[in-house]
Write an enzyme that holds these catalytic residues in place. Structure first.
Site, PDB file in Angstrom:
ATOM      1  N   ASP A 188      74.635  -4.288 -17.217  1.00  0.00           N
ATOM      2  CA  ASP A 188      75.853  -5.002 -17.548  1.00  0.00           C
ATOM      3  C   ASP A 188      76.006  -5.962 -16.375  1.00  0.00           C
ATOM      4  O   ASP A 188      76.350  -5.538 -15.267  1.00  0.00           O
ATOM      5  CB  ASP A 188      77.040  -4.035 -17.607  1.00  0.00           C
ATOM      6  CG  ASP A 188      78.329  -4.768 -17.922  1.00  0.00           C
ATOM      7  OD1 ASP A 188      78.538  -5.860 -17.359  1.00  0.00           O
ATOM      8  OD2 ASP A 188      79.130  -4.258 -18.712  1.00  0.00           O
ATOM      9  N   HIS A 189      75.731  -7.238 -16.592  1.00  0.00           N
ATOM     10  CA  HIS A 189      75.608  -8.129 -15.433  1.00  0.00           C
ATOM     11  C   HIS A 189      76.915  -8.258 -14.645  1.00  0.00           C
ATOM     12  O   HIS A 189      76.907  -8.635 -13.487  1.00  0.00           O
ATOM     13  CB  HIS A 189      75.047  -9.502 -15.841  1.00  0.00           C
ATOM     14  CG  HIS A 189      76.066 -10.407 -16.472  1.00  0.00           C
ATOM     15  ND1 HIS A 189      76.396 -10.330 -17.796  1.00  0.00           N
ATOM     16  CD2 HIS A 189      76.828 -11.395 -15.958  1.00  0.00           C
ATOM     17  CE1 HIS A 189      77.315 -11.238 -18.069  1.00  0.00           C
ATOM     18  NE2 HIS A 189      77.599 -11.906 -16.968  1.00  0.00           N
TER      19      HIS A 189
ATOM     20  N   HIS B 242      81.693  -5.305 -20.504  1.00  0.00           N
ATOM     21  CA  HIS B 242      82.264  -5.883 -19.281  1.00  0.00           C
ATOM     22  C   HIS B 242      83.704  -5.407 -19.014  1.00  0.00           C
ATOM     23  O   HIS B 242      84.044  -5.020 -17.905  1.00  0.00           O
ATOM     24  CB  HIS B 242      82.254  -7.411 -19.336  1.00  0.00           C
ATOM     25  CG  HIS B 242      80.901  -8.002 -19.635  1.00  0.00           C
ATOM     26  ND1 HIS B 242      79.722  -7.439 -19.215  1.00  0.00           N
ATOM     27  CD2 HIS B 242      80.538  -9.119 -20.319  1.00  0.00           C
ATOM     28  CE1 HIS B 242      78.698  -8.178 -19.620  1.00  0.00           C
ATOM     29  NE2 HIS B 242      79.171  -9.199 -20.296  1.00  0.00           N
TER      30      HIS B 242
HETATM   31  C1  BG6 Z   1      77.812 -12.151 -21.781  1.00  0.00           C
HETATM   32  C2  BG6 Z   1      78.352 -12.455 -23.146  1.00  0.00           C
HETATM   33  O1  BG6 Z   1      77.522 -10.789 -21.665  1.00  0.00           O
HETATM   34  O2  BG6 Z   1      78.773 -12.495 -20.805  1.00  0.00           O
HETATM   35  C3  BG6 Z   1      78.734 -13.925 -23.244  1.00  0.00           C
HETATM   36  O3  BG6 Z   1      77.373 -12.153 -24.109  1.00  0.00           O
HETATM   37  C4  BG6 Z   1      79.679 -14.303 -22.140  1.00  0.00           C
HETATM   38  O4  BG6 Z   1      79.311 -14.208 -24.505  1.00  0.00           O
HETATM   39  C5  BG6 Z   1      79.116 -13.876 -20.794  1.00  0.00           C
HETATM   40  O5  BG6 Z   1      79.835 -15.707 -22.164  1.00  0.00           O
HETATM   41  C6  BG6 Z   1      80.119 -14.073 -19.695  1.00  0.00           C
HETATM   42  O6  BG6 Z   1      79.501 -13.808 -18.480  1.00  0.00           O
HETATM   43  P1  BG6 Z   1      79.803 -14.708 -17.209  1.00  0.00           P
HETATM   44  O7  BG6 Z   1      79.046 -14.069 -16.108  1.00  0.00           O
HETATM   45  O8  BG6 Z   1      79.348 -16.088 -17.545  1.00  0.00           O
HETATM   46  O9  BG6 Z   1      81.264 -14.627 -17.056  1.00  0.00           O
END
Ligand code: BG6
Length: 511
Positions: free
Chosen positions: A185-186, A248
């Site tokens: 989960d980044h 997230h």
């Molecule tokens: C991803 C979603 O996991 O996270 C995207 O699939 C979203 O839809 C993105 O835009 C948001 O991540 P960040 O790091 O750009 O806020």
């Protein structure tokens, strides 16, 4: 190229090596790690994909990705050329055993060359439909047998619902031990998200008031100004609840609400996070409409530009019922949080991008100031700003200078870049480094993924049975559907995103 002799040899096998994630995130992150001297002296990136490509063609494309997305800006030719020597392309069908046999031989060849055993990291950067296939083939080809030297990395979404998540976890478990599985989960790789633990548990200051006695409500926001961009096909099948809330937002909820950990062991932290999900009061199907609001954007204006509605985006059905906005009200049934609402919201094409957690504190038990002094009074709040501004803001009351006792809300700010004066690594750098170091702290465990799905299943079921009749129900460039206001108890509000003073300077971004 700068390398790190202390790190053990590693082969990164990227399934989906010709794809967008590899180009945009994975290779730029590995390149940046190499620039920081954080790659082993012996490493190799084997990009596997179905399309016919040569090493040279692939490298040209990956070079372009690095130039666009590296934290260091455009790559110097010498640095890139050295790094590129570690990249190999292997054409192969993910559903053919011979692809995996060839991979096994290639890994063995590299180990022979290096004269040492290498860690094998299998990264699934493919469409989710392949997540259940690749582990089976890796298992059949004997590539997962060495438990201490092989690992698999799975991107979200982990499943489409509880049942499919369980099925995927079962396939992974049949071929790998849980300690070998790294579910990404980044958000967890973001510095500001990791800082939630540091802030809460490395300072004795706030923990005593981090509970129902002092906290009035908690708001967790992760909203974007962008639409679905080029991912309409995927998104129309997923929607905001699956795309953002299940992963997230749930991670942020866990970090903000968890009990202090006893040690910094991966499983200790993950246990504490799962406890939070188990404490969330189940959402009954009959009550879904009272505690969850969904929305979809129509046309509107964002950043001074007219933008299309969701149903007009590429890859999206013209009568799509998919939600691009969700707001939820949750309660945690435990001693710490009983009665405190947690409001969560996420959406695309809102007024601006902002991810932040706001803790609104209760008012004072007795108001002794004259009413005229408190006209500009706002609740005390602590805001942990995750992005695009990165920092923490504490809002409290202060006396306005002058002869009279007049109180006003003021802010104290901590801004990452001002404090540390160094850009933060991209989330993927942190996560890939952790995979190399075999540290699973920032990765999702099977039970956590399933607990998050379990919580949201009643919502998905009720929504599937009763499609919305009012979509699109918010204009692009606004703060979402009006119904989201109705979730809030009197005196509570969706805070406007914080803007830190040094807001133009974002760590990790070139100014
Ligand atoms: C991803 C979603 O996991 O996270 C995207 O699939 C979203 O839809 C993105 O835009 C948001 O991540 P960040 O790091 O750009 O806020």
């Amino acid at each position: 190229m700068k390398t790190n002799d202390q790190l053990e040899p590693t082969v990164f096998v990227i399934f989906g090596g010709a794809g967008d994630l590899t180009w945009r995130k994975l290779v730029p992150a590995l390149f940046d790690l190499s620039q920081d001297r954080s790659m082993p002296a012996d490493f190799s990136i084997i990009a596997v994909d179905r399309v016919g490509l040569s090493d040279e063609k692939l490298c040209r494309r990956l070079h372009d990705g690095v130039n666009q997305f590296s934290r260091f800006g455009k790559a110097r030719a010498a640095a890139w050329n050295q790094f590129a020597q570690h990249i190999h392309y292997q054409q192969g069908d993910f559903k053919k055993l011979q692809t995996y046999a060839a991979l096994g031989s290639q890994c063995a060849k590299l180990e022979k060359e290096w004269g040492a055993k290498a860690h094998r990291v299998f990264y699934m950067a493919t469409p989710p439909s392949m997540f259940g296939e690749i582990p089976k083939y890796l298992g059949r080809a004997g590539l997962t047998r060495d438990r201490d030297w092989s690992r698999i990395v799975v991107e979200k979404p982990i499943g489409y619902d509880l049942e499919s998540a369980r099925a995927l976890n079962a396939i992974l478990a049949a071929n790998f031990e849980e300690r070998q599985i790294f579910r990404i989960d980044h958000y967890l790789g973001k510095e500001t998200v990791q800082n939630i633990l540091a802030f809460r548990f490395a300072n004795p200051l706030f923990e005593p008031i981090w509970n129902r006695r002092y906290v009035e409500c908690v708001t967790i926001t992760a909203v974007e100004a962008v639409g679905v961009e080029h991912r309409g096909g995927y998104y129309d099948h997923a929607g905001a609840l699956r795309d953002m809330v299940q992963n997230h937002l749930m991670q942020l909820l866990c970090l903000v609400a968890m009990e202090p950990m006893v040690s910094f062991e991966a499983d200790e932290i993950r246990n504490k996070k799962v406890d939070v999900l188990h404490a969330v009061r189940p959402i009954h199907k009959d009550a879904v409409h009272e505690c969850v609001v969904r929305g979809q954007y129509g046309q509107g204006w964002v950043g001074g530009k007219k933008v299309p509605g969701y149903r007009e985006e590429d890859g999206v059905s013209p009568d799509s019922q998919t939600e691009t906005f969700v707001a939820l009200k949750l309660f945690l049934d435990n001693w710490r949080w009983q009665g405190v609402p947690f409001y969560l919201r996420t959406g695309k094409r809102l007024a601006r991008q902002a991810s932040e957690i706001s803790i609104q504190f209760r008012g004072v038990p007795h108001q002794s100031f004259p009413i005229e002094s408190t006209l500009d009074w706002q609740s005390s709040r602590l805001v942990m700003s995750i992005q695009p501004d990165e920092g923490i803001v504490l809002r409290f009351q202060a006396k306005h200078p002058g002869a009279q006792m007049h109180l006003r809300s003021v802010e104290m700010q901590f801004n990452y870049l001002d404090a540390f004066d160094a850009p933060s690594p991209d989330a993927y750098e942190t996560l890939l480094w952790d995979v190399m170091k075999n540290d699973a702290t920032l990765f999702m465990r099977d039970d956590q993924v399933e607990a998050a799905w379990q919580l949201l299943m009643p919502v998905l079921d009720v929504w599937a049975a009763a499609p919305p009749s009012d979509f699109p129900n918010y204009a692009a460039g606004t703060w979402g559907p009006e119904d989201a206001q109705a979730l809030l108890a009197p005196g509570h509000s969706w805070p406007l995103p914080t803007e830190l003073a040094g807001k133009c300077k974002q760590p990790g971004k070139k100014s």
